[in-house]
Design a protein around this motif. Sequence first.
Motif, short mmCIF file in Angstrom:
data_model
loop_
_atom_site.label_atom_id
_atom_site.label_comp_id
_atom_site.label_asym_id
_atom_site.label_seq_id
_atom_site.Cartn_x
_atom_site.Cartn_y
_atom_site.Cartn_z
N GLY A 93 13.61 3.09 31.93
CA GLY A 93 12.84 1.88 31.69
C GLY A 93 13.37 0.74 32.55
N ASN A 94 12.86 -0.44 32.30
CA ASN A 94 13.27 -1.60 33.08
C ASN A 94 14.62 -2.13 32.61
N LEU A 95 15.51 -2.39 33.57
CA LEU A 95 16.80 -2.99 33.25
C LEU A 95 16.67 -4.51 33.37
N PRO A 96 17.37 -5.27 32.51
CA PRO A 96 17.29 -6.74 32.61
C PRO A 96 17.66 -7.22 34.01
N ASP A 97 16.99 -8.26 34.46
CA ASP A 97 17.23 -8.80 35.80
C ASP A 97 18.69 -9.24 35.96
N GLY A 98 19.21 -8.97 37.15
CA GLY A 98 20.53 -9.46 37.49
C GLY A 98 21.70 -8.67 36.96
N LEU A 99 21.43 -7.55 36.28
CA LEU A 99 22.55 -6.78 35.70
C LEU A 99 23.18 -5.82 36.70
#
Length: 265
Positions: A93-99
């Motif tokens: 799935g999508n990972l949080p931005d900037g991680l």
Amino acid sequence: MRLCSIASGSSGNCIYVGDDQTHLLVDTGISKKRIEEGLAKLEIKGDELEGILITHEHVDHIQGLGVFSRKYEIPIYATPGTIAGIRNYKKLGNLPDGLLHEVEVDQPFSLGTLNIDPFAISHDANEPSGYRIDNGKKAVAVATDLGIYDDYTVEHLKDLNAVVLEANHDIHMLEVGPYPYPLKRRVMGDKGHLSNELSGKLLCDILHDDLQYVVLGHLSKENNYEELAYETVRLEISIGDNPYKGNDIPMMVAKRDQVSDIIAL
């Protein structure tokens, strides 16, 4: 420093490394629930982690990364090739931005009180790496998923106080076992996995008086078992060209589905 295997094996890998100030995970190849249960035994909460180090993008090393990172938003560190593999694995799935943070092999960096030295390993992934971690006093390393090793590998594993080292398969069990021939060749190949014998030979090259603990990890479910890995590695140490015997070095086998004892250095 402390070291603990939350899970290790061909079905999922997750290792904790840290000290009183800084807590890290190496790989998240198990469910969020199992990661949390393992951390609870260490009396650590998910949001207390400083970072997650990923060795490579195979599912048994990143399976829980999506759910876990979405809940806790812990920074993730990996080589550019591994990050590309993570992005391409749609089941996360999508990972949080900037991680996601790129790191380079042989380019050490620091997280909190810990110094981290990523080093290249030989495996059939995009840009796999092991990790050497120290706090200026004690040093540990995680070195699994390496089909072969060389002087470069040995150099990065010298002067450790503890190590998680792959002992993936028994060669005979693999040869006569159920795997199809191409998979057998892959596992035994230069970009596959380290056998029990090679694990013992590598240990012979890095043993020293201050190596306080060896954790044998990433055992194959089909082609190995704990007692065989343990005894084979001990025998290699005893017969190897070094001043030690197998019983001189404290050693445990990391279990597939149980949290190991906590190694406190």
